[in-house]
Every structure is written in C-alpha cells, then in structure tokens.
Design a protein around this motif. Sequence first.
Motif, PDB file in Angstrom:
ATOM      1  N   ARG A 109       0.464  -1.350   0.001  1.00  0.00           N
ATOM      2  CA  ARG A 109      -0.303   0.046   0.108  1.00  0.00           C
ATOM      3  C   ARG A 109       1.340   1.225  -0.270  1.00  0.00           C
ATOM      4  O   ARG A 109       2.204   1.425  -0.044  1.00  0.00           O
ATOM      5  CB  ARG A 109      -0.792   0.002   1.214  1.00  0.00           C
ATOM      6  CG  ARG A 109      -1.749  -1.434   1.414  1.00  0.00           C
ATOM      7  CD  ARG A 109      -3.111  -1.038  -0.096  1.00  0.00           C
ATOM      8  NE  ARG A 109      -3.603  -2.048   0.340  1.00  0.00           N
ATOM      9  CZ  ARG A 109      -4.936  -2.218   0.861  1.00  0.00           C
ATOM     10  NH1 ARG A 109      -5.435  -1.219   1.468  1.00  0.00           N
ATOM     11  NH2 ARG A 109      -5.987  -2.831   0.404  1.00  0.00           N
ATOM     12  N   SER A 128      -6.122  -0.623  10.428  1.00  0.00           N
ATOM     13  CA  SER A 128      -7.615  -0.793   9.212  1.00  0.00           C
ATOM     14  C   SER A 128      -6.901  -1.375   8.189  1.00  0.00           C
ATOM     15  O   SER A 128      -8.085  -2.255   7.401  1.00  0.00           O
ATOM     16  CB  SER A 128      -8.482   1.310   9.390  1.00  0.00           C
ATOM     17  OG  SER A 128      -7.512   1.794   8.591  1.00  0.00           O
ATOM     18  N   MET A 129      -6.085  -0.930   7.517  1.00  0.00           N
ATOM     19  CA  MET A 129      -5.490  -0.997   6.658  1.00  0.00           C
ATOM     20  C   MET A 129      -5.063  -2.412   6.147  1.00  0.00           C
ATOM     21  O   MET A 129      -5.538  -3.344   5.615  1.00  0.00           O
ATOM     22  CB  MET A 129      -4.083  -0.308   5.792  1.00  0.00           C
ATOM     23  CG  MET A 129      -3.948  -0.579   4.226  1.00  0.00           C
ATOM     24  SD  MET A 129      -2.254   0.742   3.687  1.00  0.00           S
ATOM     25  CE  MET A 129      -2.247   2.127   4.953  1.00  0.00           C
TER      26      MET A 129
ATOM     27  N   PRO B  98      -8.361   0.666  -3.935  1.00  0.00           N
ATOM     28  CA  PRO B  98      -6.562   0.896  -3.064  1.00  0.00           C
ATOM     29  C   PRO B  98      -5.752   0.435  -4.620  1.00  0.00           C
ATOM     30  O   PRO B  98      -6.432  -0.834  -5.109  1.00  0.00           O
ATOM     31  CB  PRO B  98      -7.881  -0.250  -2.334  1.00  0.00           C
ATOM     32  CG  PRO B  98      -9.079  -0.033  -1.959  1.00  0.00           C
ATOM     33  CD  PRO B  98      -9.969   0.544  -3.297  1.00  0.00           C
ATOM     34  N   PRO B  99      -4.478   0.232  -3.855  1.00  0.00           N
ATOM     35  CA  PRO B  99      -3.769  -0.420  -5.070  1.00  0.00           C
ATOM     36  C   PRO B  99      -3.933  -1.798  -4.490  1.00  0.00           C
ATOM     37  O   PRO B  99      -4.458  -2.526  -4.062  1.00  0.00           O
ATOM     38  CB  PRO B  99      -2.420   0.397  -4.552  1.00  0.00           C
ATOM     39  CG  PRO B  99      -2.749   1.009  -3.200  1.00  0.00           C
ATOM     40  CD  PRO B  99      -4.334   1.431  -3.001  1.00  0.00           C
ATOM     41  N   GLU B 559     -13.374  -0.587   2.033  1.00  0.00           N
ATOM     42  CA  GLU B 559     -12.542   0.035   2.473  1.00  0.00           C
ATOM     43  C   GLU B 559     -11.276  -0.473   2.941  1.00  0.00           C
ATOM     44  O   GLU B 559     -11.113  -1.444   3.160  1.00  0.00           O
ATOM     45  CB  GLU B 559     -13.019   0.948   3.387  1.00  0.00           C
ATOM     46  CG  GLU B 559     -14.578   2.391   4.015  1.00  0.00           C
ATOM     47  CD  GLU B 559     -13.520   3.973   4.604  1.00  0.00           C
ATOM     48  OE1 GLU B 559     -14.890   3.659   4.580  1.00  0.00           O
ATOM     49  OE2 GLU B 559     -13.138   4.178   4.355  1.00  0.00           O
ATOM     50  N   TRP B 560     -10.029   0.164   3.500  1.00  0.00           N
ATOM     51  CA  TRP B 560      -8.985  -0.424   4.023  1.00  0.00           C
ATOM     52  C   TRP B 560      -9.136  -1.071   4.512  1.00  0.00           C
ATOM     53  O   TRP B 560      -8.897  -1.981   5.027  1.00  0.00           O
ATOM     54  CB  TRP B 560      -7.888   0.564   4.545  1.00  0.00           C
ATOM     55  CG  TRP B 560      -7.129   1.307   3.145  1.00  0.00           C
ATOM     56  CD1 TRP B 560      -8.224   0.640   1.372  1.00  0.00           C
ATOM     57  CD2 TRP B 560      -7.265   2.335   2.421  1.00  0.00           C
ATOM     58  NE1 TRP B 560      -6.985   1.676   1.033  1.00  0.00           N
ATOM     59  CE2 TRP B 560      -6.231   2.258   1.723  1.00  0.00           C
ATOM     60  CE3 TRP B 560      -5.827   3.342   3.977  1.00  0.00           C
ATOM     61  CZ2 TRP B 560      -6.048   3.400   1.573  1.00  0.00           C
ATOM     62  CZ3 TRP B 560      -5.539   4.558   3.571  1.00  0.00           C
ATOM     63  CH2 TRP B 560      -5.129   3.963   2.241  1.00  0.00           C
ATOM     64  N   SER B 561     -10.752  -0.825   5.724  1.00  0.00           N
ATOM     65  CA  SER B 561     -10.426  -1.836   6.890  1.00  0.00           C
ATOM     66  C   SER B 561     -11.256  -3.083   6.553  1.00  0.00           C
ATOM     67  O   SER B 561     -12.061  -4.050   7.232  1.00  0.00           O
ATOM     68  CB  SER B 561     -11.455  -1.493   8.093  1.00  0.00           C
ATOM     69  OG  SER B 561     -12.826  -1.375   7.225  1.00  0.00           O
ATOM     70  N   GLN B 562     -12.016  -3.205   5.251  1.00  0.00           N
ATOM     71  CA  GLN B 562     -12.521  -4.555   4.057  1.00  0.00           C
ATOM     72  C   GLN B 562     -13.632  -4.865   5.531  1.00  0.00           C
ATOM     73  O   GLN B 562     -14.005  -6.193   5.585  1.00  0.00           O
ATOM     74  CB  GLN B 562     -11.393  -5.482   4.535  1.00  0.00           C
ATOM     75  CG  GLN B 562     -11.967  -6.429   2.945  1.00  0.00           C
ATOM     76  CD  GLN B 562     -11.400  -8.061   3.965  1.00  0.00           C
ATOM     77  OE1 GLN B 562     -10.487  -7.982   4.495  1.00  0.00           O
ATOM     78  NE2 GLN B 562     -12.606  -9.044   3.333  1.00  0.00           N
ATOM     79  N   ASP B 563     -14.902  -3.894   5.556  1.00  0.00           N
ATOM     80  CA  ASP B 563     -15.738  -4.441   6.316  1.00  0.00           C
ATOM     81  C   ASP B 563     -17.080  -4.960   5.402  1.00  0.00           C
ATOM     82  O   ASP B 563     -17.948  -4.644   4.826  1.00  0.00           O
ATOM     83  CB  ASP B 563     -15.708  -3.256   6.761  1.00  0.00           C
ATOM     84  CG  ASP B 563     -16.708  -4.060   8.315  1.00  0.00           C
ATOM     85  OD1 ASP B 563     -17.145  -5.570   9.046  1.00  0.00           O
ATOM     86  OD2 ASP B 563     -16.683  -3.943   9.970  1.00  0.00           O
ATOM     87  N   PHE B 588     -10.320  -7.596  -0.793  1.00  0.00           N
ATOM     88  CA  PHE B 588     -10.732  -6.402  -0.268  1.00  0.00           C
ATOM     89  C   PHE B 588     -11.712  -5.882  -1.744  1.00  0.00           C
ATOM     90  O   PHE B 588     -12.598  -4.868  -1.068  1.00  0.00           O
ATOM     91  CB  PHE B 588     -10.463  -5.563   0.374  1.00  0.00           C
ATOM     92  CG  PHE B 588      -9.124  -4.572  -1.399  1.00  0.00           C
ATOM     93  CD1 PHE B 588      -8.645  -5.099  -0.817  1.00  0.00           C
ATOM     94  CD2 PHE B 588     -10.288  -4.001  -2.093  1.00  0.00           C
ATOM     95  CE1 PHE B 588      -6.990  -4.970  -2.017  1.00  0.00           C
ATOM     96  CE2 PHE B 588      -9.006  -2.877  -3.249  1.00  0.00           C
ATOM     97  CZ  PHE B 588      -7.381  -4.074  -3.165  1.00  0.00           C
TER      98      PHE B 588
END
Lengths: 193, 592
Positions: A109, A128-129, B98-99, B559-563, B588
């Motif tokens: 990332r 979180s990432m 996201p990448p 989101e990066w938190s992958q919820d 994700f």
Amino acid sequence: MEAVAASYVKDTELRLGLPGSEAPEKPAMRGGKRALPEDDEAAFCKSSPEDASGLRSVGAAPVAKAQVVGWPPIRTYRKNNFQARKAETGADASGLFVKVSMDGAPYLRKIDLKLYQGYKELKEALDSMFKSFSQGESSRKEGCNGSEYAITYEDKDGDLMLVGDVPWEMFTSSCKRLRIMKASEARGLESKQ
Amino acid sequence: MGRVRGGEERADQPPPFSDQVLENVIENVLEFLEYRRDRNAASLVCRSWYRAEAQTRREVFIGNCYAVSPARAITRFRAARALVLKGRPRFADFNLVPPGWGARFSPWVAAMAPAYPWLERVCLKRMTVSDADLALLARSFPSFRDLTLICCDGFGTPGLATIAELCRNLRVLDLIENDVEDEDEQVADWISKFPEATACLESLSFECVNCPVNFAALEALVVRSRSLRRLRVNQHVSIHQLRRLMERAPQLTQLGTGSFHSVPGAAGAPDLDVADLESTYAASKSLVCLSGFRMLEHEYLPAIFPVCANLVSLNLSYAMITAEQLKPVIFQCHNLHTFWVLDTIGDDGLQAVAKSCKNLSELRVFPFDASEDSEGSVSDSGLVAISEGCPKLRSILYFCQRMTNAAVMAMSKNCPDLVVFRLCIMGRCRPDQITGEPMDEGFGAIVMNCKKLTRLAVSGLLTDRVFEYIANHGKSVRTLSVAFAGNTDLSLKYILEGCPNLQKLEIRDSPFGDAGLLSGIHHFYNMRFVWMSACKLSSAGCKEVARSLPHLVVEVIGEWSQDLDTDAVEKLYLYRSLDGPREDAPPFVKIL
C-alpha cells in the motif's frame, strides 16, 4: 526520555485483536454507521442563504475541515510535483507518499504521511489497512493478544528503525518506507534503543 | 440470401465458395473502415460481415479490460496489430481505488504472445504493468514498434531497459504520467540499452521517469535517430543539456523541455545566455508543440519567442508564472489550439489568453494550490474573458475557488461548440459567489446551449434540479462526473432515465441510494461503467442490480478495513462483461 519513548512504542503497537477488545472503537469503520444519517447530509452540502459570501458552511465542523481523500481531483503525479517544489524552500520533505508493506501480505500500500498528525493516527490507519489480511492470521493462532506485529521504517540512510522513537516531524521527513513485521523480528531493533 | 450456418468459429465447415468470395470482397472493403464505431456497426449486419470485419480489424480497443477476457478478444480478432486497453476507473487517479485492485497487463500479454506474432502497437491506460510483462512483450513481438503507457504503474527502469534493448523496430516509446518505481538499488541505465542499430525512433517521452538518465547515451540516441519528431525529457535534464539535444535534433515537432533550469556552477560550464538558447529555438523551425518547464527559471522563458507563432499546443501547467511573465509569450501565440496552464496567471493572465488565442480549442487551468482553503487566483471573470475571446472553444477544464452562474451561462452562450465542460469549484458545495444560489442554472445553461456536449463534470452547490436539466437537455452526454451534489435519489433517476448516451458515470459523496441506482437497470448494459462511492447505497440494492442483470459485474470495494459484510456499500463499481466475474479480485473486493 524513556517514558516518552515507551509511550511512543505503545502508541505504535499494532493491535490486531478482534473488535471489542482493547482497541478503541473506530466509528468510521463500523458498517452500520456508514449509511449517511440526516445530520451528515446537512454537514455535506447545506448552505444557508446568509452564506452568500461563499463561505463554506460548516454544519458539523470536523467533517468539513477534515481532509477528504482525492479532493480536489488532482492526480497524485501532479500533486507530488508541486509538493517537492514547495518543500525545496522549506524543510527537506522526502517522506510524503511512502510504501507500506506487511510481511506475508501480497499487496503493497502507499500512504501519505502528511495526512496524519502523529503516531496515533498513523497507527490507526495502518491497523485498519492491514486488518483484513491479518485477521485471518490471528484467528488461527489461539490465545494471542494484539501485539504480534511491530511497525518499522526505513530511513534516508537505509537503516531499519522502530517507528515511534523520534519526534513525529523528524520521522516524516526521514521515513522512506514502512514495513510491518512480526514482533519477534523487530525485537533486535528494540534492544538497540 | 438465407444464412443458415451457425457459429463464427473457423473450426466449422468453411462457407461455400460463393459465400467465400463475397466475404473476401467484403474484407477488402472493410479494410478501409477506421473508426471502431463504423466497424462495430458493420459487424452487426450479418455473420459474413461479422467474420470479415473480425479478420480485418487491425486495432482492437477495449475500454474496460474486464469487459472481455483476453482469450475471447484474441479469438475474435485474429489479425490485430494494435491493442488499446484501459483498466482502472478514473477515480483511481485520486486514490479512491485501493492499490492491488486489479487491471494487470500480465494475462493479456501472456495470451497475446503466442497469438499475435505481428503485434506492432500497445497502448495502456491505468493498468498495472510489471517489468516481467515488459520483458515478455519485448521478447514476443519482433515487429513491435509502439508502446504508450498512460497513468500505469508496476514497472521500473529495468522493464524499460528490456524494451530498449530488445525492440529493434521501436518507433514510439511514450511514457505519460506513469508511477514509475524508483527503488534506489534497482535503477537501470535504460537509455544506454538502445542498441547502436536502433535508429528509427520517432517519439520518446519519459517525463515521468523520475531518475537521472545517462545524458551521453541520450544525446547519442538523439543524434542517430534522424526520424525523431517528438522528444519529452524529464526534469533531470538541465537547460544546457536541452540545448544540446535541440541542436542535435532541429527537426523536432514536439518538445518536452525537462526542467528548463540551469544547474548552478555545473562543472565549470558558463551560464547559458538567453540569447544563445533563443537562437537554438529559432533553428527549430518545425516545433509546434511545447511542454515541460518543470522547474522553470523565468529568465529563460523569452528564449521560446521564436517558436511562439508556430505553436499549436503549449503546456505551461508545471510552471509557476504570473500574468506578467506569461503575456510576452502568449501575445505571440496566435495559432494556439491547446493551452494548459497554472492558475498562478490569474484572471489577468486569462484575459491575455483571450486576447491573443482566437483559435483556442482546448484550455486547462490547473490549481497551484490544490486545496479547498486556498486563495484562488482565477475566478468567474477569467472564465467570462475566455468565453468572449475564444468562441471556438471545444474543451475546458477549469479549477477555481468560486464561480457564478452568470459566468457559466456566458460561456454556454459564447462557446456553443463545447464538447467537454469540466468545472471544478474546489470548495465543496460552494454556491454562486454573488447570489448565494446553487450552481444549477449555470450547468443547466451549458447542457441547454451546448448541443454537442459529450463530457460534463459538475461541482459547487447543486440540487436535484441540475440533474433534471442534464436529463432533459444533455442528450449527447456520454461521460458525467459528479461530486458532493444533489439532494435525493431523484437526481440519479433523472440521469439514468434521461440520458440515452450515458456510458461512463462516476459519482462520489452524493446522497443517492438504492432507488436511484435501480432506476438504471434498463440502461446499465449500454454503459461502460458506473462508479459510486460514499453515497447511500446498501448491499440489498446492489444485490438486486446484480440479480437482474446477469452480465453485469457488480463490485463492492471495501474501505481499507475491508468490512464488506455490512449493509452499507462504501464503493460500488459496476460494468458489463461478456465473461463474468473476474478471477483476480483481491480480498477487499466482493463481487455480488
């Protein structure tokens, strides 16, 4: 000095426990909250006629002031070009967009260090990432608590350092990339301090 | 003439002789069709024409790399010589994707290597291209001549080195705004890998390769490339070096000047005299397109005077210049069609542009300080000035802090030929600066008066009404970009029901929900994609869309938190596909 360092270390401890454990709730990430409630809509885009002067209405101040990802819509390529030039006059700003890798994770990332005010925010963002990846790991290992991982960074001289040891500004100006590694591997670094 | 035979595969029995003759004749005719729209139309006439067209299509354009699998594309178009592929959605440029999301070139190059031995040209936009991909490309196609990479990532100088070394027939290497990896340990001296024998380069652009190049090798390459017409160097090339390159290549038509900056006290070299540089420019009689100026030293700007009158395109968008510094240049640029500039020139500078560039067709004004709180140097009066001075304007991208409906209306009336209108009022939800009203009327006037409009980006305070205007009048709109706008689902309903030509819809941070989304079910198959992020979508609504349209791929990006298992959908990306959900989706991304 040591107490300060210790608090930095605690701040940067990457906690990967299950939701509801010691890590504080992060409302923005909880799913149920994401549907925009009415007051958020007000914060988004209401403008009372008195605002004819063009002042941005700040219904809910924190929302309006927060930096919004990708707005204004300028390509990173172009932004970086000017970041570097603005920084020429000021301090050396070699640590803006840095890569973040996590040992074992298949994806790199990139984050913009300028988005964060300090180690706590950075730690939360990294948490979180990479939670999505590591949650699988931690569920396999029973009885583990949060601190399996340590955040390290590579500085301008190429040395691997533990994140949190130096003042934030010094960190952002010297950090070239971040690496999240198993705490066991990072222990060697810790003992250097 | 009844055509009973089924299937397009050549594996079937060949058509009877008379049909074969007809197909051959059609093939010869279809060779002349260039535009893909014409070709697509021809391919629908009947199976014979479909086959003939497939055999003669030389350039395959795939606007969404996930709309079709490499195998399918290659099976249909067996004689392709050129591939144009686009990957990530445009909002990826602004860090909204996201990448690691996808759009990798690897499966494409792997499939093409055995199938297209005569491949000559590849153009990729927003794809991830690895060094290994570039190496495979270089090794697999002996006739390869043209590589253009735009906004791509994943590769570095080692990949470029392989291209340089192995593509003996390379004519074009254009690297535009890519994110080139620059790990310090791995920087390769790629310029010197062009063999002595390679002397047919026509175009070389490497502004985005952000590491120093071997100048001696570059100079030697330029010297032996007598066909070189376009050269765009990076900011590590100093103005002294630029002058040497220009002297070696006076035949250049397009030049990217690199830094336009001198290196102070460089190894005893004397300071470059402006007059000397000016005479070099005077000798470049073919120059019509100028860009670069990445670290412009203002004293050197007058050196370009000799070419101004011939310039058709000028890109000063990396140069922090004032109106006063611009005027002497722009007053000589009477033939300018395309002008990109920074807002540091202010309304005053735009007045000057309006006074001299009567043939201006495309204008882009970028912000020097891209934040919501900055002062803002250009405003509604700059926009009006341009509209009054440049009636032939067809395309505009304008960043500002504040705007008025009156100015936008003026532009709609003065520039009826507008095809692209992109206005970015950087302060979110800013109303008309003078009246305090929403910006609905201004954008409404644009869609009403500019009948040829195909691309529109809106901003500022906007209600549902502006979308009603777009639906009623923007019948030719193909691309629509929306941010922080609208009140209710009605907005989305309007455009999805009212714009028959809508193909690309990107929306962020607007209060549109499932009802709005569902109103587009009749139209999604006609579109290339829809992107919606930070709106009010729920997974129920998105699932409903996925259920109704089996050939649509509906991606929910976490989101990066992958919820991803919650009700609310943070990012939605949907697109039609002939080959179903992709197999390379990262964790994700959830495909409904």
